[in-house]
Design an enzyme around this catalytic site. Structure first.
Site, PDB file in Angstrom:
ATOM      1  N   GLY A  83       2.078   5.095  -0.804  1.00  0.00           N
ATOM      2  CA  GLY A  83       1.449   6.397  -0.992  1.00  0.00           C
ATOM      3  C   GLY A  83       2.395   7.310  -1.743  1.00  0.00           C
ATOM      4  O   GLY A  83       2.299   7.516  -2.954  1.00  0.00           O
ATOM      5  N   ARG A  84       3.400   7.822  -1.013  1.00  0.00           N
ATOM      6  CA  ARG A  84       4.323   8.814  -1.560  1.00  0.00           C
ATOM      7  C   ARG A  84       4.934   8.390  -2.893  1.00  0.00           C
ATOM      8  O   ARG A  84       4.976   9.171  -3.844  1.00  0.00           O
ATOM      9  CB  ARG A  84       5.444   9.057  -0.533  1.00  0.00           C
ATOM     10  CG  ARG A  84       6.313  10.256  -0.857  1.00  0.00           C
ATOM     11  CD  ARG A  84       7.472  10.392   0.136  1.00  0.00           C
ATOM     12  NE  ARG A  84       7.049  10.422   1.527  1.00  0.00           N
ATOM     13  CZ  ARG A  84       6.792  11.531   2.225  1.00  0.00           C
ATOM     14  NH1 ARG A  84       6.913  12.705   1.652  1.00  0.00           N
ATOM     15  NH2 ARG A  84       6.425  11.464   3.491  1.00  0.00           N
TER      16      ARG A  84
ATOM     17  N   CYS B  83       5.020  35.194   7.476  1.00  0.00           N
ATOM     18  CA  CYS B  83       5.876  35.922   8.409  1.00  0.00           C
ATOM     19  C   CYS B  83       6.395  34.973   9.476  1.00  0.00           C
ATOM     20  O   CYS B  83       6.107  35.127  10.661  1.00  0.00           O
ATOM     21  CB  CYS B  83       5.083  37.061   9.039  1.00  0.00           C
ATOM     22  SG  CYS B  83       4.339  38.118   7.799  1.00  0.00           S
TER      23      CYS B  83
ATOM     24  N   TYR C 228       1.732  14.267   0.161  1.00  0.00           N
ATOM     25  CA  TYR C 228       1.963  14.938   1.446  1.00  0.00           C
ATOM     26  C   TYR C 228       2.332  16.402   1.200  1.00  0.00           C
ATOM     27  O   TYR C 228       3.348  16.883   1.706  1.00  0.00           O
ATOM     28  CB  TYR C 228       3.053  14.217   2.240  1.00  0.00           C
ATOM     29  CG  TYR C 228       2.751  12.750   2.454  1.00  0.00           C
ATOM     30  CD1 TYR C 228       1.787  12.353   3.378  1.00  0.00           C
ATOM     31  CD2 TYR C 228       3.399  11.762   1.713  1.00  0.00           C
ATOM     32  CE1 TYR C 228       1.489  11.011   3.572  1.00  0.00           C
ATOM     33  CE2 TYR C 228       3.114  10.414   1.904  1.00  0.00           C
ATOM     34  CZ  TYR C 228       2.169  10.050   2.834  1.00  0.00           C
ATOM     35  OH  TYR C 228       1.880   8.723   3.022  1.00  0.00           O
TER      36      TYR C 228
ATOM     37  N   GLU D  57       0.831  -1.209   0.000  1.00  0.00           N
ATOM     38  CA  GLU D  57       0.000   0.000   0.000  1.00  0.00           C
ATOM     39  C   GLU D  57       0.862   1.254   0.000  1.00  0.00           C
ATOM     40  O   GLU D  57       0.867   2.020   0.962  1.00  0.00           O
ATOM     41  CB  GLU D  57      -0.981  -0.013   1.185  1.00  0.00           C
ATOM     42  CG  GLU D  57      -0.316  -0.354   2.512  1.00  0.00           C
ATOM     43  CD  GLU D  57      -1.278  -0.427   3.693  1.00  0.00           C
ATOM     44  OE1 GLU D  57      -2.478  -0.653   3.481  1.00  0.00           O
ATOM     45  OE2 GLU D  57      -0.798  -0.260   4.819  1.00  0.00           O
TER      46      GLU D  57
HETATM   47  C1  LIG Z   1       0.988   6.387   5.450  1.00  0.00           C
HETATM   48  C2  LIG Z   1       0.779   4.943   5.333  1.00  0.00           C
HETATM   49  C3  LIG Z   1       1.104   4.275   4.144  1.00  0.00           C
HETATM   50  C4  LIG Z   1       1.805   4.961   2.989  1.00  0.00           C
HETATM   51  O1  LIG Z   1       3.098   5.310   3.332  1.00  0.00           O
HETATM   52  P1  LIG Z   1       4.078   5.944   2.214  1.00  0.00           P
HETATM   53  O2  LIG Z   1       5.325   6.228   2.953  1.00  0.00           O
HETATM   54  O3  LIG Z   1       3.394   7.161   1.698  1.00  0.00           O
HETATM   55  O4  LIG Z   1       4.220   4.906   1.147  1.00  0.00           O
HETATM   56  C5  LIG Z   1       0.793   2.934   4.055  1.00  0.00           C
HETATM   57  N1  LIG Z   1       0.203   2.275   5.086  1.00  0.00           N
HETATM   58  C6  LIG Z   1      -0.099   2.882   6.246  1.00  0.00           C
HETATM   59  C7  LIG Z   1      -0.739   2.108   7.329  1.00  0.00           C
HETATM   60  C8  LIG Z   1       0.174   4.226   6.410  1.00  0.00           C
HETATM   61  O5  LIG Z   1      -0.109   4.828   7.567  1.00  0.00           O
END
Ligand SMILES: *Cc1c(COP(=O)(O)O)cnc(C)c1O
Length: 383
Positions: free
Chosen positions: A263-264, A334, A362, A261
């Site tokens: 994300g980044r 500022c 992010y 899973e």
């Molecule tokens: C944030 C998160 C991800 C994704 O993490 P990345 O570093 O963005 O790949 C996957 N699983 C869980 C449970 C998360 O909290």
């Protein structure tokens, strides 16, 4: 404010090459800056390559990295589902992509969230499992484990020691006891997300440890999390998805379901934050370029304490500015924390466009938009 050590070359921001389509859009946006531009065609190609590298692994996208509906639509054909961490994200994904499969994680779920109907509920503690049995179900669950394995080279650590994320083996044993003698919560296996910012060999090492633990505790499907490395210092570098996919295929036993899973590493590269230079000034010997917007739109460099890579488009007046000098790029806030990049050697003039790359994950959604009440950026999508 700065010490001589700050001037080491490693602290210089990385230069980004701007794709032609982003450059053209930036020049056409004119006065309509600051703005986010999402390169959906680029995201489509990237997601397709990641999908190809993981043929026997389920791919979820961690929505908290960027929940923008256009990004979710672009990712949907290449993903098996979405990892959500709140009722808000679950409702959002459900409305953008009706029927999408979801795994629900996160250490602080309310009873209302535990009652949601999702594909997998990731159980974070024995206490949460007791509440889930009370208010939820029937539901399929994964037990989130936090194994005591050393994690090397991580940018953020969620496991391998005392953290609020998941359970140690004692907590897992307690959950396995609670699961016996009830039928509202079906245990389907295990979940782990131990750290962020890891390369493929290190992630495979952790995945192997998690799989071994899972097999010793009844097996089932295993979600080995996200955390694939993204380098803001070397924007041309990419996580080695091919090596990771091959490694996971070798780890997977017959009939086992493996899931990741990220994300980044899926969405960081498709986002650009475009601003314009308002002022270039020298203060006590240091050159500052002040741009429209700031870290209230793109908080990533402030949150991670890094320099955001960028490109400068010479659209300015050609007079007020500096050539090939170290420049600290700051926003309109500022506060001395409103810094995008420190001492990046660059040529920059008043009126130039500064395009910050790697702003697709992010970025906007982690930013404190209302601080100082500047206008919000526009959002543009390149298909
Ligand atoms: C944030 C998160 C991800 C994704 O993490 P990345 O570093 O963005 O790949 C996957 N699983 C869980 C449970 C998360 O909290």
């Amino acid at each position: 404010m700065t010490t001589p050590g700050d001037a080491s070359p490693e602290l210089r921001a990385a230069h980004m090459d701007l794709p032609d389509r982003v450059r053209e859009r930036a020049e056409r946006l004119g006065e309509a800056l600051p703005a986010y531009v999402y390169d959906l065609a680029g995201l489509d190609a990237h997601a397709a390559a990641v999908r190809r590298a993981l043929p026997d692994v389920e791919l979820y996208y961690a929505v908290k990295a960027n929940p923008d509906p256009a990004l979710l639509h672009t990712l949907a054909p290449y993903t098996d589902g979405f990892e959500v961490s709140s009722g808000g994200e679950a409702a959002h994904v459900g409305s953008v992509l009706p029927g999408a499969r979801m795994g629900f994680g996160g250490p602080g779920k309310t009873d209302a969230e535990l009652a949601l109907h999702v594909h997998r509920m990731h159980v974070e503690s024995p206490g949460e499992l007791r509440r889930l049995i009370g208010v939820g179900g029937p539901v399929d669950a994964l037990l989130r484990v936090n194994l005591d394995v050393p994690v090397e080279g991580a940018s953020l650590t969620m496991g391998g020691g005392a953290t609020p994320f998941g359970m140690d083996p004692g907590g897992v044993a307690e959950c396995l006891g609670l699961l016996r003698g009830q039928n509202r919560v079906r245990s389907r296996g295990f979940h782990a997300h131990l750290a962020s910012g890891l390369d493929a060999p290190e992630l495979l090492r952790l995945a192997s440890a998690v799989l071994e633990f899972a097999r010793e505790h009844g097996g089932g499907e295993v979600n080995v999390g996200g955390g694939m490395a993204v380098s803001y210092r070397r924007p041309g570098e990419r996580f080695d998805w091919d090596a990771y996919g091959k490694g996971l295929a070798a780890l997977r036993g017959p009939g086992e379901t493996l899931r990741v899973e990220p994300g980044r590493a899926l969405t960081a590269y498709c986002g650009w934050y475009l601003t314009r230079v308002l002022d270039v000034k020298r203060v006590h010997g240091e050159v500052f370029a002040v741009v429209t917007g700031g870290t209230h739109h793109l908080r990533t460099p402030a949150a991670k304490g890094h320099d955001q890579p960028f490109a400068v488009l010479p659209t300015g007046d050609g007079t007020t500015g500096v050539s090939e000098e170290p420049v600290t790029v700051v926003g309109q806030l500022c506060t001395p924390k409103d810094v995008f990049a420190r001492r990046a050697v660059t040529t920059v003039r008043v009126g130039d466009i500064v395009a910050f790359g790697m702003a697709g994950a992010y970025a906007w959604t982690i930013s404190h938009h209302d601080f100082l009440m500047h206008p919000r950026p526009g959002f543009h999508y390149l298909t």
